[in-house]
Design an enzyme around this catalytic site. Structure first.
Site, short mmCIF file in Angstrom:
data_model
loop_
_atom_site.label_atom_id
_atom_site.label_comp_id
_atom_site.label_asym_id
_atom_site.label_seq_id
_atom_site.Cartn_x
_atom_site.Cartn_y
_atom_site.Cartn_z
N LEU A 121 0.83 -1.22 0.00
CA LEU A 121 0.00 0.00 0.00
C LEU A 121 0.86 1.27 0.00
O LEU A 121 0.72 2.14 -0.85
CB LEU A 121 -0.91 -0.03 1.25
CG LEU A 121 -1.60 1.26 1.66
CD1 LEU A 121 -2.63 1.70 0.63
CD2 LEU A 121 -2.27 1.09 3.04
N VAL A 122 1.75 1.38 0.98
CA VAL A 122 2.56 2.60 1.12
C VAL A 122 3.64 2.65 0.04
O VAL A 122 3.88 3.70 -0.58
CB VAL A 122 3.17 2.68 2.53
CG1 VAL A 122 3.98 3.97 2.69
CG2 VAL A 122 2.08 2.61 3.61
N TYR A 158 3.01 -7.05 17.20
CA TYR A 158 3.35 -6.03 16.19
C TYR A 158 3.94 -4.80 16.87
O TYR A 158 4.95 -4.24 16.44
CB TYR A 158 2.07 -5.70 15.44
CG TYR A 158 2.13 -4.60 14.41
CD1 TYR A 158 2.57 -4.85 13.11
CD2 TYR A 158 1.69 -3.31 14.72
CE1 TYR A 158 2.59 -3.85 12.15
CE2 TYR A 158 1.70 -2.30 13.76
CZ TYR A 158 2.14 -2.58 12.48
OH TYR A 158 2.14 -1.58 11.53
N ASP A 187 -13.79 -4.17 19.28
CA ASP A 187 -13.58 -2.78 18.88
C ASP A 187 -12.10 -2.43 18.79
O ASP A 187 -11.74 -1.43 18.18
CB ASP A 187 -14.21 -1.83 19.92
CG ASP A 187 -15.64 -1.45 19.55
OD1 ASP A 187 -16.06 -1.72 18.41
OD2 ASP A 187 -16.32 -0.87 20.43
P1 NAP Z 1 1.25 -4.01 2.83
O1 NAP Z 1 0.44 -3.35 1.78
O2 NAP Z 1 0.77 -5.28 3.44
O3 NAP Z 1 2.71 -4.23 2.24
C1 NAP Z 1 3.67 -4.94 2.95
C2 NAP Z 1 4.92 -4.94 2.13
O4 NAP Z 1 5.95 -5.64 2.87
C3 NAP Z 1 4.77 -5.67 0.79
O5 NAP Z 1 5.56 -5.00 -0.18
C4 NAP Z 1 5.35 -7.04 1.09
O6 NAP Z 1 5.89 -7.68 -0.05
C5 NAP Z 1 6.47 -6.66 2.04
N1 NAP Z 1 6.90 -7.78 2.86
C6 NAP Z 1 6.16 -8.45 3.79
N2 NAP Z 1 6.89 -9.46 4.33
C7 NAP Z 1 8.11 -9.41 3.72
C8 NAP Z 1 9.29 -10.19 3.83
N3 NAP Z 1 9.39 -11.21 4.68
N4 NAP Z 1 10.33 -9.87 3.05
C9 NAP Z 1 10.26 -8.84 2.17
N5 NAP Z 1 9.19 -8.05 2.02
C10 NAP Z 1 8.12 -8.34 2.79
O7 NAP Z 1 1.52 -3.04 4.03
P2 NAP Z 1 1.49 -1.44 4.12
O8 NAP Z 1 0.18 -1.07 4.70
O9 NAP Z 1 1.97 -0.83 2.85
O10 NAP Z 1 2.57 -1.21 5.27
C11 NAP Z 1 3.81 -0.60 5.01
C12 NAP Z 1 4.39 -0.16 6.34
O11 NAP Z 1 3.50 0.78 6.93
C13 NAP Z 1 4.54 -1.29 7.34
O12 NAP Z 1 5.77 -1.15 8.02
C14 NAP Z 1 3.37 -1.09 8.29
O13 NAP Z 1 3.66 -1.61 9.56
C15 NAP Z 1 3.25 0.41 8.28
N6 NAP Z 1 1.94 0.98 8.66
C16 NAP Z 1 0.81 0.62 7.97
C17 NAP Z 1 -0.41 1.18 8.33
C18 NAP Z 1 -1.69 0.83 7.61
O14 NAP Z 1 -2.76 1.29 8.05
N7 NAP Z 1 -1.66 0.04 6.55
C19 NAP Z 1 -0.46 2.10 9.40
C20 NAP Z 1 0.71 2.45 10.05
C21 NAP Z 1 1.91 1.88 9.67
P3 NAP Z 1 4.94 -8.62 -0.99
O15 NAP Z 1 3.94 -7.71 -1.60
O16 NAP Z 1 5.85 -9.21 -1.96
O17 NAP Z 1 4.33 -9.61 -0.04
P1 GDP Z 2 -6.58 -0.74 14.15
O1 GDP Z 2 -6.83 0.68 13.78
O2 GDP Z 2 -5.13 -1.03 14.33
O3 GDP Z 2 -7.40 -1.17 15.32
O4 GDP Z 2 -6.96 -1.68 12.93
P2 GDP Z 2 -8.16 -1.78 11.89
O5 GDP Z 2 -7.89 -1.00 10.69
O6 GDP Z 2 -8.33 -3.25 11.70
O7 GDP Z 2 -9.45 -1.07 12.54
C1 GDP Z 2 -10.14 -1.70 13.50
C2 GDP Z 2 -11.41 -0.96 13.88
O8 GDP Z 2 -12.38 -1.04 12.81
C3 GDP Z 2 -12.02 -1.68 15.07
O9 GDP Z 2 -12.75 -0.77 15.84
C4 GDP Z 2 -12.93 -2.69 14.39
O10 GDP Z 2 -13.95 -3.14 15.25
C5 GDP Z 2 -13.48 -1.86 13.23
N1 GDP Z 2 -13.96 -2.64 12.09
C6 GDP Z 2 -15.25 -2.64 11.64
N2 GDP Z 2 -15.39 -3.47 10.60
C7 GDP Z 2 -14.17 -4.01 10.35
C8 GDP Z 2 -13.68 -4.91 9.38
O11 GDP Z 2 -14.40 -5.43 8.52
N3 GDP Z 2 -12.35 -5.20 9.42
C9 GDP Z 2 -11.50 -4.64 10.34
N4 GDP Z 2 -10.19 -4.95 10.31
N5 GDP Z 2 -11.95 -3.78 11.29
C10 GDP Z 2 -13.26 -3.47 11.29
#
Ligand code: NAP
Ligand code: GDP
Length: 320
Positions: free
Chosen positions: A15-16, A141, A276
């Protein structure tokens, strides 16, 4: 030339990472002296030290944006805390130790606002990372992410390295993980609502009470901010990359925004038997605002519509 940069983005297919790729290519934000390399797990499993070494030997990065991680929403975290801790500790230790060995000048690692203490005062700021236990739902995590900050400080104190971290709030956008097992709330609800709409379902179920509050940043905004800190931020201390506190929104209102993007007219119902998670994790972006006072975040509903449209139009490549 010494000012040639090779920026390696781990997690570059997620995603990022995809959002950073988009802003450095489509928005032409890459500079002429920079070469950008985006890698996912197909290029190297970063939990394996030898594969990590081979990847770095191939690309010889001067800068690393370290996004790669085992990532998932609340429910996946609740059932896999040990895996989240071990996998992310392995990846992070390999990436930072090999960056050190290979003379990488700067590493930006990605933390998350969900790793802060659960029992805290608000707004949360960067000084609070280690102040108390994280929420029990995602302790694996969270502690692995916190250890990135510990390692950054160690590499700085012992070796003078500029290994630092940024702390995004909840992220959403194109290329998210929409799968039932792994998804965060927005991609999870988008997948479910797309199905409900296609099936003409009169109701659409949101898990939990809908009351928790979240700050959501559009992945493309986050990518633009990461570029700013890559070039301008030079402190080992973490920096929060979040929307403003006033932009915090409930899960119920988030679901309404998704329903509106789909033009879905059915009823939104809440399955209160489901967890939640953390009630809120309101974070201050005051430190960021000092660096980028005029940064304009994309309107939430506009970003939601773009994300929903991307999902509908990219069913063949979306992670489902
Ligand atoms: P994502 O879409 O699930 O992408 C994860 C990435 O990590 C993919 O490119 C994946 O490669 C790679 N990866 C996973 N395991 C690996 C391994 N063993 N070796 C090499 N590459 C690996 O996640 P994202 O949401 O973009 O997250 C990116 C960063 O943002 C993470 O550090 C996450 O903790 C942080 N973050 C995310 C959120 C959120 O809401 N999504 C919020 C705060 C922080 P493949 O595609 O090849 O599997
Ligand atoms: P968090 O922000 O790290 O807690 O992660 P999430 O993105 O999974 O958000 C969780 C919040 O969304 C919680 O309050 C859940 O109860 C609510 N939620 C409602 N519907 C869903 C769903 O379909 N999937 C997920 N992951 N969370 C949901």
């Amino acid at each position: 030339m010494s000012d040639k940069w090779v920026v390696l983005v781990t997690g570059g297919t997620g995603l990022v990472g995809s959002a950073i790729k988009q802003v450095v290519t489509a928005e032409l934000l890459a500079r002429p002296n920079e070469t950008w390399v985006f890698v996912g797990s197909k290029q190297a499993d970063l939990s394996d030290l030898n594969q990590t070494k081979a990847l770095f030997a191939e690309h010889k990065p001067t800068h690393v944006i370290h996004l790669a991680a085992m990532v998932g929403g609340l429910f996946y975290n609740m059932s896999h805390n040990l895996d989240f801790f071990r996998k992310n500790m392995q990846i992070n230790d390999n990436v930072l130790s090999v960056s050190h060995e290979m003379g990488v000048k700067k590493v930006l690692s990605c933390l998350s606002t969900c790793i802060f203490p659960d029992d805290t005062s608000y707004p949360i700021d960067e000084s609070m990372v280690h102040n108390g236990p994280p929420h029990s739902s995602n302790f694996g995590y969270s502690y692995a992410k916190r250890m990135l900050d510990v390692m950054n400080r160690g590499y700085f104190e012992q070796h003078g390295k500029m290994f630092t971290s940024f702390v995004p709030c909840n992220v959403f956008g194109p290329h998210d993980n929409f799968s039932e097992e792994h998804s965060h709330v927005i991609p999870g609800l988008i997948r479910k609502l797309h199905k409900a709409k296609n099936e003409g379902s009169p109701t659409f179920t949101v898990l939990g009470t809908g009351k928790p509050l979240r700050q959501f940043i559009y992945s493309l905004d986050l990518a633009r901010l990461i570029l700013i800190i890559l070039r301008e931020y030079n402190s080992v201390d973490p920096i929060i990359l979040s929307v403003d506190e006033e932009s915090e929104i409930s899960i119920a209102d988030t679901a309404k925004s998704i329903a509106s993007a789909f033009d879905y007219r059915g009823e939104i119902v809440f399955d209160t038997s489901k967890a939640d998670g953390q009630y809120k994790k309101t974070a201050s972006n005051g430190k960021l605002r000092k660096m980028a006072p005029d940064f304009k975040f994309t309107n939430f509903d506009v970003a939601m519509k773009e994300t929903v449209d991307w999902f509908v139009q990219n069913q063949s490549i979306a992670r489902l």
